[in-house]
Motif scaffolding. Structure first.
Motif, PDB file in Angstrom:
ATOM      1  N   ARG A   1       0.827  -1.207   0.000  1.00 11.29           N
ATOM      2  CA  ARG A   1       0.000   0.000   0.000  1.00 11.29           C
ATOM      3  C   ARG A   1       0.864   1.261   0.000  1.00 11.29           C
ATOM      4  O   ARG A   1       0.606   2.205  -0.755  1.00 11.29           O
ATOM      5  N   ALA A   2       1.906   1.273   0.854  1.00 17.65           N
ATOM      6  CA  ALA A   2       2.790   2.436   0.921  1.00 17.65           C
ATOM      7  C   ALA A   2       3.565   2.601  -0.387  1.00 17.65           C
ATOM      8  O   ALA A   2       3.743   3.718  -0.884  1.00 17.65           O
ATOM      9  N   GLN A   3       4.002   1.481  -0.940  1.00 10.70           N
ATOM     10  CA  GLN A   3       4.733   1.560  -2.201  1.00 10.70           C
ATOM     11  C   GLN A   3       3.844   2.108  -3.317  1.00 10.70           C
ATOM     12  O   GLN A   3       4.281   2.967  -4.104  1.00 10.70           O
ATOM     13  N   ARG A   4       2.608   1.633  -3.378  1.00 14.40           N
ATOM     14  CA  ARG A   4       1.687   2.129  -4.398  1.00 14.40           C
ATOM     15  C   ARG A   4       1.457   3.625  -4.244  1.00 14.40           C
ATOM     16  O   ARG A   4       1.451   4.372  -5.239  1.00 14.40           O
ATOM     17  N   ARG A   5       1.319   4.087  -2.999  1.00 16.72           N
ATOM     18  CA  ARG A   5       1.048   5.520  -2.803  1.00 16.72           C
ATOM     19  C   ARG A   5       2.236   6.375  -3.245  1.00 16.72           C
ATOM     20  O   ARG A   5       2.059   7.434  -3.849  1.00 16.72           O
ATOM     21  N   ILE A   6       3.453   5.935  -2.939  1.00 16.21           N
ATOM     22  CA  ILE A   6       4.652   6.645  -3.400  1.00 16.21           C
ATOM     23  C   ILE A   6       4.695   6.661  -4.917  1.00 16.21           C
ATOM     24  O   ILE A   6       4.958   7.699  -5.541  1.00 16.21           O
ATOM     25  N   GLU A   7       4.424   5.537  -5.526  1.00 15.32           N
ATOM     26  CA  GLU A   7       4.468   5.445  -6.988  1.00 15.32           C
ATOM     27  C   GLU A   7       3.424   6.335  -7.645  1.00 15.32           C
ATOM     28  O   GLU A   7       3.670   6.910  -8.723  1.00 15.32           O
TER      29      GLU A   7
ATOM     30  N   THR B   1      -0.951   3.141 -11.425  1.00 15.65           N
ATOM     31  CA  THR B   1      -1.414   3.217 -12.816  1.00 15.65           C
ATOM     32  C   THR B   1      -1.719   4.648 -13.245  1.00 15.65           C
ATOM     33  O   THR B   1      -2.036   4.890 -14.409  1.00 15.65           O
ATOM     34  N   ARG B   2      -1.609   5.603 -12.314  1.00 16.36           N
ATOM     35  CA  ARG B   2      -1.887   6.996 -12.643  1.00 16.36           C
ATOM     36  C   ARG B   2      -1.258   7.897 -11.583  1.00 16.36           C
ATOM     37  O   ARG B   2      -0.833   7.423 -10.522  1.00 16.36           O
ATOM     38  N   HIS B   3      -1.209   9.188 -11.898  1.00 11.22           N
ATOM     39  CA  HIS B   3      -0.638  10.173 -10.991  1.00 11.22           C
ATOM     40  C   HIS B   3      -1.699  10.631  -9.991  1.00 11.22           C
ATOM     41  O   HIS B   3      -2.768  11.127 -10.377  1.00 11.22           O
ATOM     42  N   VAL B   4      -1.405  10.482  -8.701  1.00 13.20           N
ATOM     43  CA  VAL B   4      -2.305  10.933  -7.642  1.00 13.20           C
ATOM     44  C   VAL B   4      -1.460  11.662  -6.598  1.00 13.20           C
ATOM     45  O   VAL B   4      -0.863  11.037  -5.722  1.00 13.20           O
ATOM     46  N   PRO B   5      -1.375  12.987  -6.676  1.00 13.78           N
ATOM     47  CA  PRO B   5      -0.533  13.726  -5.728  1.00 13.78           C
ATOM     48  C   PRO B   5      -1.181  13.831  -4.358  1.00 13.78           C
ATOM     49  O   PRO B   5      -2.374  13.569  -4.188  1.00 13.78           O
TER      50      PRO B   5
END
Length: 331
Positions: free
Chosen positions: A257-263, A281-285
């Motif tokens: 989960r943390a890795q996905r959020r950083i990515e 799969t997309r940019h979420v700042p």
């Protein structure tokens, strides 16, 4: 290239914090033809903006300029490192400076190796200058820049491990730094190069030869070894060698989960880099509100850390000085 045309500086190493800038500086400084100052300067944009673009004031107001310089965290760090520091008398050599470059050069040279030849390339390693490439190029029209980039997931983990900084704020800063640095590099016309931290660890000789070619200086075999540890915090702390295993640490430390959020935060900035994103799969700042909250928390941790390590007065001075120096407007 003739010796009269040889590049002698300045060189600036830039990048996100915890990306290997210190390691790169120490390796480059092993070359007898390179002499980068230590500690990091940070003061160049601040003093330039504070005193104006015309350096004529050096001839009439050198006392005020020295007083401002002497208050910078750079001087505090230098004193606490046991280094010699410039005194007011040393600033007399700045009185006849016709440009800001002529004023800053003797300062940065002073804080390098005093035994280095005068022909050695001078310069500085300050990671945050990745946000100041146009300004530095304005001050130093012949300056060259090496931007070292590291996997953003490892950068976030390293910043958390070293300073307890928020993972997502570190990812946000990485995305900003890489995006701004690459955007501004387009105007530098061959005076900018990138090194990826992972390549430096896996093939140090090849990357350092590439850096030497960029700087027009002969490669020196001793550049792949360290006289002293380049780090005193993190996984590389105390090591006098290039640790080729210091890669992919995020796999041990981050939940999916943390890795996905950083990515998601670095999604756009990570394009055209070697880093394969495994979950996003997309940019979420981060939202501005969340970013403001975690920035305040990181700032508080930094203030406490400086006070504990440097004492109350020096800690407060360094923290306030850092805040002043880091104020900048980005387009």
């Amino acid at each position: 290239m003739s010796t009269t045309d040889a590049f002698t500086g300045p060189l600036f190493i830039v990048g996100s914090p915890r990306s290997g800038t210190k390691l790169l500086r120490e390796l480059l400084n092993r070359n007898p033809g390179i002499n980068l100052c230590n500690p990091e300067s940070h003061f160049i944009p601040y003093l330039y903006r504070s005193f104006g673009t015309d350096p004529a004031f050096f001839s009439v107001d050198l006392d005020r300029f020295f007083a401002a310089f002497d208050r910078m965290p750079f001087q505090t760090f230098s004193r606490r490192m046991g280094k010699r520091v410039m005194q007011r008398a040393d600033f007399e050599q700045l009185r006849d400076a016709l440009t800001w470059a002529e004023a800053f050069e003797p300062i940065l040279r002073f804080y390098g190796d005093p035994d280095a030849p005068r022909t050695a390339i001078w310069g500085d390693k300050t990671p945050s200058y990745v946000l100041d490439l146009p300004l530095l190029s304005e001050i130093f029209p012949t300056a060259r820049f090496i931007h070292i980039i590291r996997d953003p997931r490892d950068v976030a983990v390293s910043a958390q491990n070293a300073w307890r900084h928020n993972l997502l704020r570190s990812a946000t800063k990485w995305a900003r730094n890489v995006s701004v640095g690459r955007r501004d590099a387009a105007a530098l016309e061959g005076r900018y190069m990138e090194i990826f931290y992972e390549d430096l660890l896996r093939a140090p000789e090849a990357e350092l030869r590439r850096a030497c070619d960029f700087l027009d200086v002969a490669y020196a075999p001793e550049m792949t070894s360290l006289i002293r540890p380049s780090e005193n915090i993190g996984k590389a702390a105390g090591k006098r060698f290039i640790d080729a295993a210091n890669l992919g640490r995020y796999r041990e430390r981050l939940s999916p989960r943390a890795q996905r959020r950083i990515e998601e935060i670095v999604f756009d900035a990570a394009r055209d880099t070697p880093y394969e994103l495994e979950y996003a799969t997309r940019h979420v700042p981060l939202s501005p509100l969340r970013l403001g909250v975690v920035a305040a928390m990181d700032g508080s941790r930094s203030a406490v850390r400086y006070i504990r390590k440097k004492g109350l007065l020096d800690g407060i001075s360094i923290n306030l000085g850092n805040r002043l120096q880091k104020r900048r407007k980005l387009p």
